[in-house]
Design an enzyme around this catalytic site. Structure first.
Site, PDB file in Angstrom:
ATOM      1  N   CYS A  36     -31.580  23.899 -11.630  1.00  0.00           N
ATOM      2  CA  CYS A  36     -30.541  24.524 -10.806  1.00  0.00           C
ATOM      3  C   CYS A  36     -29.166  23.879 -10.945  1.00  0.00           C
ATOM      4  O   CYS A  36     -28.161  24.519 -10.632  1.00  0.00           O
ATOM      5  CB  CYS A  36     -30.976  24.509  -9.342  1.00  0.00           C
ATOM      6  SG  CYS A  36     -32.340  25.647  -8.976  1.00  0.00           S
ATOM      7  N   PHE A  72     -36.615  33.316  -6.562  1.00  0.00           N
ATOM      8  CA  PHE A  72     -35.922  33.230  -7.844  1.00  0.00           C
ATOM      9  C   PHE A  72     -35.747  34.583  -8.513  1.00  0.00           C
ATOM     10  O   PHE A  72     -36.578  35.489  -8.360  1.00  0.00           O
ATOM     11  CB  PHE A  72     -36.649  32.272  -8.787  1.00  0.00           C
ATOM     12  CG  PHE A  72     -36.439  30.831  -8.445  1.00  0.00           C
ATOM     13  CD1 PHE A  72     -35.386  30.120  -8.985  1.00  0.00           C
ATOM     14  CD2 PHE A  72     -37.274  30.183  -7.547  1.00  0.00           C
ATOM     15  CE1 PHE A  72     -35.169  28.794  -8.656  1.00  0.00           C
ATOM     16  CE2 PHE A  72     -37.078  28.854  -7.211  1.00  0.00           C
ATOM     17  CZ  PHE A  72     -36.018  28.157  -7.761  1.00  0.00           C
ATOM     18  N   HIS A  84     -24.157  25.800  -5.139  1.00  0.00           N
ATOM     19  CA  HIS A  84     -25.343  26.492  -5.646  1.00  0.00           C
ATOM     20  C   HIS A  84     -26.312  26.713  -4.492  1.00  0.00           C
ATOM     21  O   HIS A  84     -26.743  25.752  -3.842  1.00  0.00           O
ATOM     22  CB  HIS A  84     -26.027  25.679  -6.741  1.00  0.00           C
ATOM     23  CG  HIS A  84     -27.397  26.189  -7.066  1.00  0.00           C
ATOM     24  ND1 HIS A  84     -27.602  27.310  -7.837  1.00  0.00           N
ATOM     25  CD2 HIS A  84     -28.629  25.755  -6.700  1.00  0.00           C
ATOM     26  CE1 HIS A  84     -28.899  27.535  -7.934  1.00  0.00           C
ATOM     27  NE2 HIS A  84     -29.549  26.609  -7.257  1.00  0.00           N
ATOM     28  N   ASN A  86     -31.951  33.044  -6.132  1.00  0.00           N
ATOM     29  CA  ASN A  86     -31.638  31.801  -6.835  1.00  0.00           C
ATOM     30  C   ASN A  86     -31.902  32.052  -8.317  1.00  0.00           C
ATOM     31  O   ASN A  86     -33.045  32.200  -8.736  1.00  0.00           O
ATOM     32  CB  ASN A  86     -32.517  30.661  -6.307  1.00  0.00           C
ATOM     33  CG  ASN A  86     -32.219  29.328  -6.990  1.00  0.00           C
ATOM     34  OD1 ASN A  86     -31.646  29.284  -8.072  1.00  0.00           O
ATOM     35  ND2 ASN A  86     -32.638  28.237  -6.361  1.00  0.00           N
TER      36      ASN A  86
END
Length: 389
Positions: free
Chosen positions: A172, A223, A311, A344
């Site tokens: 990430c 995700f 993030h 994500n």
């Protein structure tokens, strides 16, 4: 909150007067993004995942339903499709070695998405692809030699002497690492133009659920897939280039003895992840000191006087950061919106946040200075002091 186009660049509006970049400092000159064609509304995920993996365990289904509600994600995009599962039915069967099949899918998929993101970025930039001098290619979703950077250079028709750098399996924080590396290249090679691209797919981690692997369900709920691109350079050419953000200062830090908190291993079945429950707590304990170190390079002392491009690893991390630093609720709005709209998407997500932030700063934002942050395996912190132009 501003909206942007799905496969391309966002519209640039607003009348705020521009700031001049510092000579010799790296700036972001353009952004681009791309996604797979399969749209995955969050409300459809549970039934589809349970059906595709032929799971009959009611406990797993109920847990996945709870996770999907807690992630705050509304929409994601995915390479996985009915056609892929029809061709490779073994992907949904527990215990079968499928790394070869997954790489057959993932390797071309990440380059295809990266190519579209880069073309959108180059179009926004407005100059020729032959003016690109360097590539920084970031992915945790492919394994091969040569790497995707070479395939991308061929697809874009770049010069054969373009300088290429690959950053693999950073997870990430890879997007912010890519920005740091691109910044160093641009500032140490006057006149260079660095094409930074990130591309990720969850194909390598797709598998049937198992109670012994609870993080598989977190991954399924959180995700997504996609790609992003940015062009970085110093001393923008007046009338030809439109810088919108300066990369003023960059720093990386790892937390000792935390390498097992985020643990990813390549196996015969793909990539297996384990995520420690203490990740948000570890970030909470260390984030204030880390941010203050970056802020020392500018004259801002109050966290709420900055803009924030973080993030969005998940809502728990954003909540911890917001509470620890006593941020007002609007400060992480761009991060929360990117998480809601795309999930994500690992290294890509910071660029989706920055795209929303660009629109906000052009229309409403008075803040000159901001922080770009990402967290990942290590535990690694990446941070950049940003300046809105």
């Amino acid at each position: 909150m501003p909206q942007s186009n799905l496969n391309g660049s966002s519209a640039q509006n607003g009348a705020r007067s521009k700031r001049a970049p510092v000579p010799g400092k790296a700036t972001i000159l353009a952004l681009g993004k791309a996604f797979p064609s399969q749209v995955l509304p969050q409300e459809c995920l549970v039934e589809g995942y349970i059906r595709d993996t032929k799971c009959e365990d009611s406990y797993i289904k109920e847990k996945l339903e709870r996770l999907c509600k807690n992630t705050t994600v509304k929409t994601r995009y995915t390479v996985m499709s009915k056609e892929i599962l029809d061709k490779y039915p073994e992907l949904a069967i527990e215990g079968i070695p499928t790394i070869r099949q997954k790489l057959e899918i993932a390797n071309p998929a990440v380059v295809e998405m990266a190519t579209r993101a880069c073309k959108a970025c180059i179009q926004e930039w407005g100059r020729s692809p032959q003016d690109i001098t360097h590539i920084v290619y970031v992915s945790s979703s492919e394994i091969r030699l040569p790497g995707g950077d070479l395939y991308l250079a061929n697809e874009l028709g770049l010069n054969t002497d373009v300088n290429r750098v690959m950053l693999y399996f950073l997870g990430c924080y890879g997007g912010v690492t890519g920005l740091r590396v691109a910044k160093d290249i641009a500032e140490n090679n006057p006149g260079s133009r660095v094409l930074l691209t990130t591309s990720e797919t969850t194909i390598l981690g797709f598998r049937a659920p198992n109670k012994a692997r609870p993080y598989d369900l977190v991954g399924a709920a959180l995700f997504g897939d996609g790609a992003a691109a940015a062009i970085i350079g110093t001393n923008p050419i007046l009338g030809q280039e439109t810088p919108f953000m300066e990369l003023n200062y960059a720093v990386q830090k790892f937390l000792p003895d935390t390498q097992n908190v985020i643990d990813g291993r390549i196996t015969e079945e793909g990539i297996n992840f384990k995520l420690g429950r203490d990740l948000p707590q570890k970030i909470e304990e260390n984030i204030e000191e880390f941010c203050k170190k970056i802020m020392a390079k500018c004259d801002v002392k109050n966290f709420n006087e900055l803009f924030w491009a973080v993030h969005p690893g998940g809502p728990a991390i954003l909540n911890k950061l917001e509470n620890t630093l006593k941020l007002t609720s609007d400060k992480l709005e761009c991060s929360r919106k990117a998480l809601m709209d795309y999930g994500n998407v690992s290294s890509n997500t910071i660029f989706y946040v920055m795209e929303y932030m660009r629109d906000y700063l052009k229309k409403d934002g008075s803040e000159e200075w901001g922080l770009g942050l990402a967290f990942g395996p290590g535990i690694t912190f990446e941070g950049i002091l940003l300046r809105s132009l």
